[in-house]
Design an enzyme around this catalytic site. Sequence first.
Site, PDB file in Angstrom:
ATOM      1  N   HIS A  72       1.188  -0.792  -0.129  1.00  0.00           N
ATOM      2  CA  HIS A  72      -0.027  -0.153   0.628  1.00  0.00           C
ATOM      3  C   HIS A  72       1.093   1.379  -0.272  1.00  0.00           C
ATOM      4  O   HIS A  72       1.318   1.280   0.702  1.00  0.00           O
ATOM      5  CB  HIS A  72      -1.005   0.272   0.647  1.00  0.00           C
ATOM      6  CG  HIS A  72      -2.262  -1.032   1.111  1.00  0.00           C
ATOM      7  ND1 HIS A  72      -3.647  -0.590   1.321  1.00  0.00           N
ATOM      8  CD2 HIS A  72      -2.052  -2.009   0.085  1.00  0.00           C
ATOM      9  CE1 HIS A  72      -4.148  -1.434   1.544  1.00  0.00           C
ATOM     10  NE2 HIS A  72      -3.631  -2.770   0.166  1.00  0.00           N
ATOM     11  N   TYR A 200      -9.715   6.136   6.037  1.00  0.00           N
ATOM     12  CA  TYR A 200     -10.225   6.092   7.830  1.00  0.00           C
ATOM     13  C   TYR A 200     -11.001   7.491   7.672  1.00  0.00           C
ATOM     14  O   TYR A 200     -10.485   8.628   6.784  1.00  0.00           O
ATOM     15  CB  TYR A 200      -8.962   7.366   8.902  1.00  0.00           C
ATOM     16  CG  TYR A 200      -8.015   5.950   8.771  1.00  0.00           C
ATOM     17  CD1 TYR A 200      -7.528   5.717  10.638  1.00  0.00           C
ATOM     18  CD2 TYR A 200      -6.649   5.646   7.694  1.00  0.00           C
ATOM     19  CE1 TYR A 200      -6.756   4.514  10.682  1.00  0.00           C
ATOM     20  CE2 TYR A 200      -5.285   4.854   8.360  1.00  0.00           C
ATOM     21  CZ  TYR A 200      -5.517   3.662   9.299  1.00  0.00           C
ATOM     22  OH  TYR A 200      -4.434   3.512   9.234  1.00  0.00           O
ATOM     23  N   PRO A 292      -5.103   1.724  18.239  1.00  0.00           N
ATOM     24  CA  PRO A 292      -4.938   1.316  16.652  1.00  0.00           C
ATOM     25  C   PRO A 292      -4.978   2.100  15.722  1.00  0.00           C
ATOM     26  O   PRO A 292      -4.622   1.599  14.416  1.00  0.00           O
ATOM     27  CB  PRO A 292      -6.242   0.337  16.558  1.00  0.00           C
ATOM     28  CG  PRO A 292      -7.423   0.496  17.613  1.00  0.00           C
ATOM     29  CD  PRO A 292      -6.898   1.557  18.453  1.00  0.00           C
ATOM     30  N   LYS A 296      -0.241   1.201  14.761  1.00  0.00           N
ATOM     31  CA  LYS A 296       1.498   0.858  15.387  1.00  0.00           C
ATOM     32  C   LYS A 296       1.879  -0.362  16.481  1.00  0.00           C
ATOM     33  O   LYS A 296       2.747  -0.501  16.611  1.00  0.00           O
ATOM     34  CB  LYS A 296       2.448   2.668  16.161  1.00  0.00           C
ATOM     35  CG  LYS A 296       1.795   3.334  14.905  1.00  0.00           C
ATOM     36  CD  LYS A 296       3.421   3.460  14.396  1.00  0.00           C
ATOM     37  CE  LYS A 296       3.948   3.548  13.521  1.00  0.00           C
ATOM     38  NZ  LYS A 296       2.862   3.267  11.757  1.00  0.00           N
ATOM     39  N   TYR A 384       3.543   7.184  10.056  1.00  0.00           N
ATOM     40  CA  TYR A 384       2.193   5.752   9.164  1.00  0.00           C
ATOM     41  C   TYR A 384       3.183   5.120   9.212  1.00  0.00           C
ATOM     42  O   TYR A 384       3.430   3.466   8.740  1.00  0.00           O
ATOM     43  CB  TYR A 384       1.830   6.080   8.771  1.00  0.00           C
ATOM     44  CG  TYR A 384       0.398   5.709   8.498  1.00  0.00           C
ATOM     45  CD1 TYR A 384      -1.036   5.560   9.362  1.00  0.00           C
ATOM     46  CD2 TYR A 384       0.713   3.848   7.682  1.00  0.00           C
ATOM     47  CE1 TYR A 384      -1.516   4.505   8.992  1.00  0.00           C
ATOM     48  CE2 TYR A 384      -0.677   3.306   7.202  1.00  0.00           C
ATOM     49  CZ  TYR A 384      -1.755   3.791   8.220  1.00  0.00           C
ATOM     50  OH  TYR A 384      -2.766   2.848   8.034  1.00  0.00           O
TER      51      TYR A 384
HETATM   52  P1  RFL Z   1       0.434 -10.255  22.334  1.00  0.00           P
HETATM   53  O1  RFL Z   1      -0.185 -10.302  20.474  1.00  0.00           O
HETATM   54  O2  RFL Z   1      -0.515  -9.593  23.004  1.00  0.00           O
HETATM   55  O3  RFL Z   1       0.561 -11.609  23.048  1.00  0.00           O
HETATM   56  C1  RFL Z   1       1.110 -11.860  24.774  1.00  0.00           C
HETATM   57  C2  RFL Z   1       1.180 -13.674  24.978  1.00  0.00           C
HETATM   58  O4  RFL Z   1       1.316 -13.819  25.795  1.00  0.00           O
HETATM   59  C3  RFL Z   1       0.752 -14.664  26.203  1.00  0.00           C
HETATM   60  N1  RFL Z   1       0.271 -14.448  28.003  1.00  0.00           N
HETATM   61  C4  RFL Z   1       0.734 -15.693  28.626  1.00  0.00           C
HETATM   62  N2  RFL Z   1       1.134 -16.488  28.326  1.00  0.00           N
HETATM   63  C5  RFL Z   1       2.088 -17.484  29.764  1.00  0.00           C
HETATM   64  N3  RFL Z   1       1.925 -16.790  31.174  1.00  0.00           N
HETATM   65  C6  RFL Z   1       1.438 -15.754  31.229  1.00  0.00           C
HETATM   66  N4  RFL Z   1       0.376 -15.551  31.879  1.00  0.00           N
HETATM   67  C7  RFL Z   1       0.631 -14.792  29.727  1.00  0.00           C
HETATM   68  N5  RFL Z   1      -0.651 -14.072  30.096  1.00  0.00           N
HETATM   69  C8  RFL Z   1      -0.080 -13.339  28.115  1.00  0.00           C
HETATM   70  C9  RFL Z   1      -0.692 -14.004  25.836  1.00  0.00           C
HETATM   71  O5  RFL Z   1      -1.908 -15.655  25.619  1.00  0.00           O
HETATM   72  C10 RFL Z   1      -0.595 -13.833  24.369  1.00  0.00           C
HETATM   73  O6  RFL Z   1      -0.431 -15.050  23.769  1.00  0.00           O
HETATM   74  O7  RFL Z   1       1.288  -9.219  22.588  1.00  0.00           O
HETATM   75  P2  RFL Z   1       2.730  -9.329  21.896  1.00  0.00           P
HETATM   76  O8  RFL Z   1       3.764  -9.899  21.162  1.00  0.00           O
HETATM   77  O9  RFL Z   1       3.159  -8.092  22.020  1.00  0.00           O
HETATM   78  O10 RFL Z   1       1.542  -8.721  19.741  1.00  0.00           O
HETATM   79  C11 RFL Z   1       1.620  -7.562  20.553  1.00  0.00           C
HETATM   80  C12 RFL Z   1       0.256  -7.298  19.014  1.00  0.00           C
HETATM   81  O11 RFL Z   1      -0.995  -8.287  18.964  1.00  0.00           O
HETATM   82  C13 RFL Z   1      -0.671  -5.722  19.429  1.00  0.00           C
HETATM   83  O12 RFL Z   1       0.517  -4.587  19.235  1.00  0.00           O
HETATM   84  C14 RFL Z   1      -1.182  -5.300  17.500  1.00  0.00           C
HETATM   85  O13 RFL Z   1      -2.823  -6.715  17.856  1.00  0.00           O
HETATM   86  C15 RFL Z   1      -1.934  -4.438  18.119  1.00  0.00           C
HETATM   87  N6  RFL Z   1      -2.792  -3.951  16.737  1.00  0.00           N
HETATM   88  C16 RFL Z   1      -1.832  -3.136  15.525  1.00  0.00           C
HETATM   89  N7  RFL Z   1      -1.126  -3.183  15.971  1.00  0.00           N
HETATM   90  C17 RFL Z   1      -0.768  -3.223  14.461  1.00  0.00           C
HETATM   91  O14 RFL Z   1       1.300  -2.933  14.387  1.00  0.00           O
HETATM   92  N8  RFL Z   1      -1.063  -2.832  13.031  1.00  0.00           N
HETATM   93  C18 RFL Z   1      -2.522  -2.764  13.745  1.00  0.00           C
HETATM   94  O15 RFL Z   1      -3.088  -2.846  11.831  1.00  0.00           O
HETATM   95  C19 RFL Z   1      -3.377  -3.050  14.476  1.00  0.00           C
HETATM   96  N9  RFL Z   1      -4.607  -2.882  15.207  1.00  0.00           N
HETATM   97  C20 RFL Z   1      -4.080  -4.261  17.216  1.00  0.00           C
HETATM   98  C21 RFL Z   1      -5.168  -3.482  16.165  1.00  0.00           C
HETATM   99  C22 RFL Z   1      -4.877  -4.072  18.336  1.00  0.00           C
HETATM  100  C23 RFL Z   1      -6.074  -4.769  18.115  1.00  0.00           C
HETATM  101  N10 RFL Z   1      -6.730  -4.801  19.717  1.00  0.00           N
HETATM  102  C24 RFL Z   1      -7.983  -6.038  19.443  1.00  0.00           C
HETATM  103  C25 RFL Z   1      -6.355  -4.723  20.998  1.00  0.00           C
HETATM  104  C26 RFL Z   1      -6.684  -3.837  15.889  1.00  0.00           C
HETATM  105  C27 RFL Z   1      -7.368  -4.270  16.849  1.00  0.00           C
HETATM  106  C28 RFL Z   1      -8.948  -4.299  17.114  1.00  0.00           C
HETATM  107  C1  PHB Z   2      -6.719  -3.638  10.967  1.00  0.00           C
HETATM  108  O1  PHB Z   2      -6.254  -4.179   9.459  1.00  0.00           O
HETATM  109  O2  PHB Z   2      -7.140  -4.204  10.942  1.00  0.00           O
HETATM  110  C2  PHB Z   2      -6.167  -2.223  11.162  1.00  0.00           C
HETATM  111  C3  PHB Z   2      -5.674  -1.244   9.780  1.00  0.00           C
HETATM  112  C4  PHB Z   2      -5.584  -0.402  10.191  1.00  0.00           C
HETATM  113  C5  PHB Z   2      -5.344   0.049  11.340  1.00  0.00           C
HETATM  114  C6  PHB Z   2      -6.175  -0.768  12.724  1.00  0.00           C
HETATM  115  C7  PHB Z   2      -6.333  -1.715  12.032  1.00  0.00           C
HETATM  116  O3  PHB Z   2      -4.920   1.233  11.917  1.00  0.00           O
END
Ligand code: RFL
Ligand code: PHB
Length: 389
Positions: A72, A200, A292, A296, A384
């Site tokens: 993109h 967005y 989100p 980032k 971004y």
């Molecule tokens: P995670 O993915 O939460 O993984 C942590 C893992 O640790 C486990 N855990 C344990 N294991 C053992 N003992 C314990 N006591 C434990 N406690 C927890 C959990 O089960 C889990 O498997 O953290 P990690 O690896 O640091 O990764 C971070 C990312 O997952 C997170 O920052 C992103 O998903 C955020 N996010 C986005 N980030 C982006 O860079 N681009 C995006 O487009 C984006 N979109 C999003 C997002 C997060 C979202 N939500 C639901 C919060 C969109 C959404 C909707």
């Molecule tokens: C996504 O596709 O889940 C997504 C994309 C961009 C964002 C947040 C989430 O800023």
Amino acid sequence: MKTQVAIIGGGPSGLLLSQLLHRRGIESVVLERKTKDYVLGRIRAGVLEQGLVRLLEEAGCAARLHAEGHVHGGTLISYGDQMFRVDFTEHTGTPVIVYGQTEVTRDLYAAREAADGIIEYEVEDVVIHAADTDAPYVTYTIHGQPRRVDCDFVAGCDGFHGVSRQTIPLDVRKEYEKVYPFGWLGILSETPPVNHELVYANSPRGFALCSMRNEHLSRYYIQCSLSDRPEDWTDEAFWQELKRRIPADQAEKLVTGPSIEKSIAPLRSFVTEPMRWGRLFLCGDAAHIVPPTGAKGLNTAASDVHYLYTGLREFYETGSSAGIDSYSQKALARVWKAERFSWWFSSLMHRYPDQSEFDLKMQVADLEFLRSSKAAQKAMAENYVGLPY
Ligand code: RFL
Ligand code: PHB
């Protein structure tokens, strides 16, 4: 059991760190609270910065990403009846890649399994001991059986609700937090995306985002109230609301269909300092959360992994602890910039319950400045696509 690095959490941070270390001959054990299917069932990030792509290449896990990910070169921003594009490639020379976190995680699991990496699933009662000594260890139970891992270092990659951050004593740890007065209701549907780039939208009814995973799978979000529950929203109600928040020409093109996932995420900015205590290092969501908007979270987790992996490599290859000693400072310097961008972009795009008429005018002025100023677009594009690490 004995290993070099005990990694708590088998999400993207923990798996990426484990795989990168393995490629340099450094052993680790990953302890994950859930099952692999549960971790892969979480629908989260979708936009990858080049820094993360490069790390996945170094980890030997980027073949499918390059074959199936979508490049993109810009994004669309709408407000009122205006829609404009911020061109990432023109301003920074760099695009982003749309490839789901689920797929990144799946590729990392596959690589760890192919290398016979140790991942313990469904672990409970994880406790980190003696992190402020040279001989830390981790205890846990698995299917009721007590276990212990002795190690040189512990990487706390266990997300926001994990135990690692809590291990750092309160008189050492300082936490900064902002909770936003709304959430994101997200759905995944097997429909073609409404646009080939992300949209967005700031609308009087609240924020909306049109995103995607591939040409047959769309991801849409709308700002919702914190008291809403996913089951309160029928698919029909979701599509109707989304159409009212995006530009009319996009709403007309929108292909709707049944949702295959629906969830609500609260929005939070959070940072804990320092990210290191003795031989314990926090990575990713364990140390910081961003709203989100701006995508980032996963990308900032990846830059932490980069700094920690580089420091650990230096330690094992040369005996120098310079890299691990500067880990917290280097990681936090970049984290705070991602926090600022996500906070700014969230403030720009959402409607706040207590927003005054003045606040609304400021939001429109900020949007108009972004639409009309190449300099503002360049600053946005730089953030971004990801600041350098
Ligand atoms: P995670 O993915 O939460 O993984 C942590 C893992 O640790 C486990 N855990 C344990 N294991 C053992 N003992 C314990 N006591 C434990 N406690 C927890 C959990 O089960 C889990 O498997 O953290 P990690 O690896 O640091 O990764 C971070 C990312 O997952 C997170 O920052 C992103 O998903 C955020 N996010 C986005 N980030 C982006 O860079 N681009 C995006 O487009 C984006 N979109 C999003 C997002 C997060 C979202 N939500 C639901 C919060 C969109 C959404 C909707
Ligand atoms: C996504 O596709 O889940 C997504 C994309 C961009 C964002 C947040 C989430 O800023």
